[in-house]
Write a protein that holds these residues in place. Structure first.
Motif, short mmCIF file in Angstrom:
data_model
loop_
_atom_site.label_atom_id
_atom_site.label_comp_id
_atom_site.label_asym_id
_atom_site.label_seq_id
_atom_site.Cartn_x
_atom_site.Cartn_y
_atom_site.Cartn_z
N VAL A 101 50.43 69.11 53.02
CA VAL A 101 50.13 68.77 54.41
C VAL A 101 48.61 68.80 54.65
N ARG A 132 55.38 66.00 51.69
CA ARG A 132 54.30 66.98 51.82
C ARG A 132 54.86 68.33 52.26
N ALA A 133 54.29 69.39 51.71
CA ALA A 133 54.66 70.75 52.11
C ALA A 133 53.41 71.51 52.52
N THR A 134 53.61 72.56 53.30
CA THR A 134 52.52 73.50 53.56
C THR A 134 52.40 74.46 52.37
N LYS A 184 56.74 57.64 52.50
CA LYS A 184 56.25 58.94 52.96
C LYS A 184 57.21 59.47 54.01
N GLU A 186 59.11 63.04 56.19
CA GLU A 186 58.71 64.16 57.04
C GLU A 186 58.22 65.35 56.21
N ASP A 187 57.27 66.10 56.77
CA ASP A 187 56.72 67.26 56.09
C ASP A 187 57.78 68.37 55.96
N CYS A 188 57.66 69.13 54.89
CA CYS A 188 58.49 70.33 54.69
C CYS A 188 57.59 71.54 54.94
N THR A 189 57.80 72.21 56.05
CA THR A 189 56.86 73.22 56.52
C THR A 189 57.53 74.58 56.70
N ASN A 231 45.95 72.12 58.02
CA ASN A 231 46.91 72.40 56.95
C ASN A 231 48.28 72.78 57.49
N ASN A 233 51.57 71.84 60.60
CA ASN A 233 52.21 70.80 61.41
C ASN A 233 53.05 71.49 62.47
N ARG A 236 56.63 70.44 63.26
CA ARG A 236 57.66 70.60 62.23
C ARG A 236 57.70 72.05 61.78
#
Length: 252
Positions: A101, A132-134, A184, A186-189, A231, A233, A236
């Protein structure tokens, strides 16, 4: 369906292997060093030299690309070596790329390389998903909170962190196999956004430490980007395991 996992000796790769043991997928793994007690087909592959790339990707349908190099040789392993790998992967039905992220907004060489790799994948003909992940809980602890100095955690305490459990991210990537190429996604947060000071205070509480926290300030664009939460989101918050729960689990 045959799935290739690259970089299986790394933290994410190891988490993927543990969970893939409980699936019906035919699994092939690759790395420069053979992991201990691996129950899957393993082949040697080196993104630094290009040795073994074609053998690794041969006869597989899906790739989860966990191989990366945050500390050294990132220009080669994450960009030019990755580009060569894509050239050998034209037959792949689904290429799953774990990313990070905020990489387009954080001025770090490794993040720039990851972003360039994303662009290479987007512009290729390979069907793909970019997730993307944090930062992982363990990464944050090891980088900032592993060694107090004179019974003090000296940290840039105001920067924001939304750390996620590596096993949750691994499970999310495995779920993507049957979802199919998404581009692309959704982010995995992680489930919460904390300052690094708050995370240090949680570690002190969970471990019943006598350490103190001293917040430091740094000049520059990198520090400002992290202060601004680039860094994270905040729209999310999908993970379940908090940083405090991660610390408690380490004690058991």
């Amino acid at each position: 369906m045959k799935v290739l996992v690259t970089g299986v000796t790394g933290q994410l790769g190891s988490a993927l292997l543990k969970q893939l043991k409980n699936t019906d997928y035919e699994v092939k793994v690759t790395s420069r060093r053979k992991p201990e007690n691996v129950n899957f087909e393993w082949v040697y592959c080196d993104f630094l030299t290009g040795e073994g790339l074609e053998e690794a990707v041969n006869d597989v349908d899906v790739v989860i690309h966990a191989a990366t190099s945050p500390r050294k040789d990132s220009d080669i392993i994450d960009v030019s070596g990755f580009n060569k790998f894509l050239d050998t992967a034209q037959h792949i039905k689904h290429f799953i790329y774990p990313s990070i992220v905020g990489i387009e907004d954080i001025p770090m060489k490794y993040y720039r390389n990851k972003y360039q790799a994303e662009e290479l994948l987007k512009n290729s003909s390979v069907p793909h998903t970019i997730v993307r992940a944090t930062q992982f809980h363990s990464f944050v602890e090891n980088l900032f909170l592993s060694k107090p100095l004179f019974k003090r955690y000296l940290v840039p305490g105001d920067i924001k962190i939304q750390s996620v459990d590596v096993n949750e991210f691994a499970a999310h990537l495995i779920q993507m196999i049957n979802v199919g190429p998404q581009g692309k996604t959704e982010d995995c947060t992680g489930p919460e956004i904390l300052t690094l000071r708050e995370m240090a205070e949680l570690k002190i509480k969970v471990n019943n430490e006598s350490n103190k926290v001293v917040s430091l300030w740094f000049p520059g664009k990198l520090y400002r980007a992290l202060l601004d939460g680039k860094n994270t989101n905040d729209l999310r918050k999908v993970g379940k395991v908090t940083f405090e729960e991660f610390l408690i689990a380490k004690q058991n």
